[in-house]
Design a protein around this motif. Structure first.
Motif, short mmCIF file in Angstrom:
data_model
loop_
_atom_site.label_atom_id
_atom_site.label_comp_id
_atom_site.label_asym_id
_atom_site.label_seq_id
_atom_site.Cartn_x
_atom_site.Cartn_y
_atom_site.Cartn_z
N ARG A 69 1.66 -35.90 -59.82
CA ARG A 69 0.31 -35.81 -59.22
C ARG A 69 0.36 -34.79 -58.09
O ARG A 69 0.35 -35.14 -56.90
CB ARG A 69 -0.12 -37.17 -58.66
CG ARG A 69 -0.09 -38.34 -59.64
CD ARG A 69 -1.17 -38.21 -60.73
NE ARG A 69 -1.33 -39.47 -61.43
CZ ARG A 69 -0.56 -39.87 -62.43
NH1 ARG A 69 0.45 -39.10 -62.83
NH2 ARG A 69 -0.79 -41.03 -63.03
N PRO A 70 0.41 -33.51 -58.40
CA PRO A 70 0.50 -32.48 -57.34
C PRO A 70 -0.68 -32.50 -56.38
O PRO A 70 -0.55 -32.09 -55.23
CB PRO A 70 0.56 -31.17 -58.14
CG PRO A 70 0.02 -31.50 -59.49
CD PRO A 70 0.38 -32.91 -59.75
N ASP A 96 -5.88 -38.76 -63.37
CA ASP A 96 -6.28 -39.93 -62.60
C ASP A 96 -5.06 -40.66 -62.07
O ASP A 96 -4.00 -40.65 -62.71
CB ASP A 96 -7.10 -40.88 -63.47
CG ASP A 96 -8.49 -40.32 -63.78
OD1 ASP A 96 -8.93 -39.46 -63.01
OD2 ASP A 96 -9.08 -40.74 -64.78
N THR A 97 -5.23 -41.32 -60.95
CA THR A 97 -4.11 -42.02 -60.32
C THR A 97 -3.49 -43.05 -61.25
O THR A 97 -2.27 -43.15 -61.38
CB THR A 97 -4.58 -42.72 -59.04
OG1 THR A 97 -5.30 -41.79 -58.23
CG2 THR A 97 -3.40 -43.28 -58.25
N TYR A 98 -4.36 -43.78 -61.97
CA TYR A 98 -3.86 -44.89 -62.78
C TYR A 98 -4.23 -44.69 -64.25
O TYR A 98 -4.52 -45.64 -64.97
CB TYR A 98 -4.46 -46.21 -62.26
CG TYR A 98 -4.39 -46.34 -60.75
CD1 TYR A 98 -3.19 -46.61 -60.13
CD2 TYR A 98 -5.53 -46.15 -59.96
CE1 TYR A 98 -3.11 -46.70 -58.73
CE2 TYR A 98 -5.47 -46.24 -58.58
CZ TYR A 98 -4.26 -46.51 -57.97
OH TYR A 98 -4.18 -46.59 -56.62
N ASP A 99 -4.21 -43.43 -64.70
CA ASP A 99 -4.70 -43.13 -66.05
C ASP A 99 -3.85 -43.72 -67.17
O ASP A 99 -4.31 -43.87 -68.29
CB ASP A 99 -4.84 -41.61 -66.26
CG ASP A 99 -3.50 -40.89 -66.20
OD1 ASP A 99 -2.50 -41.53 -65.83
OD2 ASP A 99 -3.46 -39.69 -66.52
N HIS A 108 -16.21 -40.67 -63.56
CA HIS A 108 -16.10 -41.65 -62.47
C HIS A 108 -15.81 -40.91 -61.15
O HIS A 108 -15.57 -39.70 -61.13
CB HIS A 108 -14.99 -42.65 -62.77
CG HIS A 108 -13.60 -42.09 -62.63
ND1 HIS A 108 -13.03 -41.30 -63.59
CD2 HIS A 108 -12.68 -42.20 -61.63
CE1 HIS A 108 -11.81 -40.95 -63.21
NE2 HIS A 108 -11.59 -41.48 -62.02
N THR A 109 -15.79 -41.68 -60.04
CA THR A 109 -15.56 -41.12 -58.72
C THR A 109 -14.28 -41.71 -58.12
O THR A 109 -14.04 -42.91 -58.22
CB THR A 109 -16.73 -41.43 -57.78
OG1 THR A 109 -17.95 -41.02 -58.40
CG2 THR A 109 -16.57 -40.69 -56.46
N CYS A 110 -13.50 -40.83 -57.50
CA CYS A 110 -12.25 -41.27 -56.85
C CYS A 110 -12.15 -40.61 -55.48
O CYS A 110 -12.36 -39.40 -55.34
CB CYS A 110 -11.04 -40.90 -57.70
SG CYS A 110 -9.46 -41.31 -56.94
#
Length: 498
Positions: A69-70, A96-99, A108-110
């Motif tokens: 996750r650069p 995504d963080t938890y893809d 979606h929004t993160c």
């Protein structure tokens, strides 16, 4: 009016702290998944706590690498809150963080906020919502302020977790030490106050690295005490090396202590490591330290002070971390005062003295020890058990035991051989050293020198044993001393073997 319960562990637990923080944020920011991650070694982010409708057991203890996750690395380095909206999510290098554990809508929004203490990054706060554009610019400013509080909560959580882990490790270490202590001291039988004082001193000094000097008469168990100190010490997984100083003289003792190079003296056909080298990071037990030759004492002192030594015939210094435990039945302090033992070496060795009481001063311990030895002998003789008769017990208590515990052990073995299961007084009397009748202090008689008395005593023992030194029926066993010590005294007194 209720005050703060400072003794409450629930409110101060890491889990509860994280829970309160995320609940407080949810009152301001509506999220469906809120997660606090800590930055671990190896550039790994680890989930510490999470809340929200999308939170599941899959996320608990979830880890993700910054290499995967650069974008998180950029956030941690910049220290700025980052909003990943529809446009950001469509970037090909964005993940995504938890893809790999949660399926989120494409639009979606993160929101990701860096957590830091005094400029040092310690983790991330992530807020996710399945709805597009769920977080406004105003929310970003709010989270930037709240992230400072989250960082403090995370720091507390990490510290408390570390303390709990360290506590658990210490509890395990303590339990292991107690088990080891119980097992190690189980063979050091005795309930007398004099012996309990010895056991307490062993417990106190074992965990340190201090030199120990064990003092006591022959046969009181000095080597057993030395081994117990080593077993209960932090060096227990390292070697325990013993050397009897009375059995060696001159170059031989120096070679045994420090080793020698090839050709150092006649017969030195190869290099040999000494006891100091063999005992590196462990314990070196020097028995009969009073008999260490005077010429060797300065080199031993230097090795203790500097932690270095040279092999006999060598030129290079060798480092060695060794704990010294020494033992003697002589008055070493008197020897130091008289000049037959170096004062500076004495003070260096005598950091923590332990005086072992003679068996005659230990009361009923003699019965406990006798039964202990007999219980160990029973399986060897295919007996269920051995029993001491009342007469035998009275004899054991009345006898002075000049050879102390070693003499008692040998006496029990001989009695076990002679008996059919019950130890009677006749199994004991014949094989103990006759005690001289007491004389009135006022009775005038010429005193022999100590060497003469010792010489006569040794000769008598050799005569009884028909010149045999070694073995259960040997003179060394009868005198309750080591065969090497007996031979050394014979050489010193000019006694020839019969």
């Amino acid at each position: 009016m209720n005050g703060i319960d400072y003794n409450s562990t629930t409110l101060l637990s890491p889990y509860r702290t994280m829970e309160i923080v995320l609940e407080s944020i949810k009152e301001i920011v509506s999220y469906e998944l809120g997660v606090i991650l800590s930055l671990e070694e190896g550039n790994i982010l680890k989930v510490r706590h999470g809340q929200g409708p999308l939170y599941s057991s899959k996320i608990k203890d979830y880890t993700v690498s910054l290499y995967d996750r650069p974008q998180f690395t950029e956030i941690l380095e910049s220290g700025e809150v980052k909003l990943f909206d529809t446009e950001e999510c469509q970037r090909p290098d964005n993940r995504d963080t938890y893809d790999d554990i949660i399926s989120m809508p494409h639009n979606h929004t993160c929101l990701v906020a860096p957590l830091s203490i005094e400029g040092k990054a310690i983790g991330l706060l992530t807020l996710d919502h399945r709805q597009c554009k769920a977080f406004t610019q105003n929310i970003i400013h709010i989270i930037k302020v709240l992230s400072k509080i989250v960082a403090l909560a995370l720091a507390q959580s990490v510290v408390v977790n570390a303390l709990h882990t360290e506590r658990d490790a210490l509890v395990c270490e303590r339990n292991a030490l107690l088990e080891n202590l119980s097992y190690t001291l189980s063979n050091m039988v005795g309930n007398s106050q004099a012996w309990i004082n010895v056991l307490e001193k062993i417990r106190l000094v074992a965990s340190t690295h201090a030199p120990v000097m064990i003092l006591g008469e022959t046969g009181t168990g000095k080597e057993q005490v030395a081994r117990s100190i080593h077993t209960l010490s932090p060096r227990s997984h390292r070697p325990f090396v013993a050397l009897n100083c009375s059995s060696l003289t001159g170059n031989l003792v120096e070679s045994e202590l420090f080793g020698h190079e090839r050709g150092a003296f006649t017969g030195a056909i190869s290099r040999r490591r000494g006891r100091f080298e063999l005992a590196h990071n462990g314990t070196l037990f020097l028995d009969e330290i009073a008999d260490l030759p005077m010429v060797t004492q300065p080199k031993l002192l230097r090795s203790l002070q500097d932690g270095t030594f040279e092999r006999l015939g060598g030129e290079s210094s060798i480092q060695s971390d060794v704990r010294i435990v020494c033992a003697t039945n002589a008055d070493l302090e008197k020897a130091a005062q008289e000049g037959s033992f170096r004062k500076d070496l004495f003070y260096r060795l005598n950091v923590f003295p332990i005086h072992l009481p003679p068996l005659r001063d230990r009361g009923d311990d003699v019965i406990l020890l006798a039964n202990h030895f007999l219980s160990k002998l029973a399986p060897k003789f295919h007996k269920k058990n051995f029993v001491l008769s009342h007469g035998a017990q009275m004899f054991l208590k009345d006898y002075s035991w000049p050879g102390n515990v070693r003499e008692l052990q040998n006496t029990m073995e001989r009695a076990a051989i002679l008996s059919q299961g019950t130890i009677e007084i006749e199994h004991l009397e014949k094989y103990t050293i006759p005690q001289s009748p007491s004389k009135s202090p006022d009775t005038p008689y010429p005193l022999e020198t100590l060497d003469t008395a010792i010489s006569q005593h040794i000769k008598k023992a050799l005569q009884i044993c028909k010149g045999k030194i070694y073995g259960a029926e040997g003179a060394a066993s009868l005198l309750a001393i080591k065969p090497t010590t007996l031979q050394s005294k014979m050489n010193k007194l000019g006694i020839r073997k019969i």
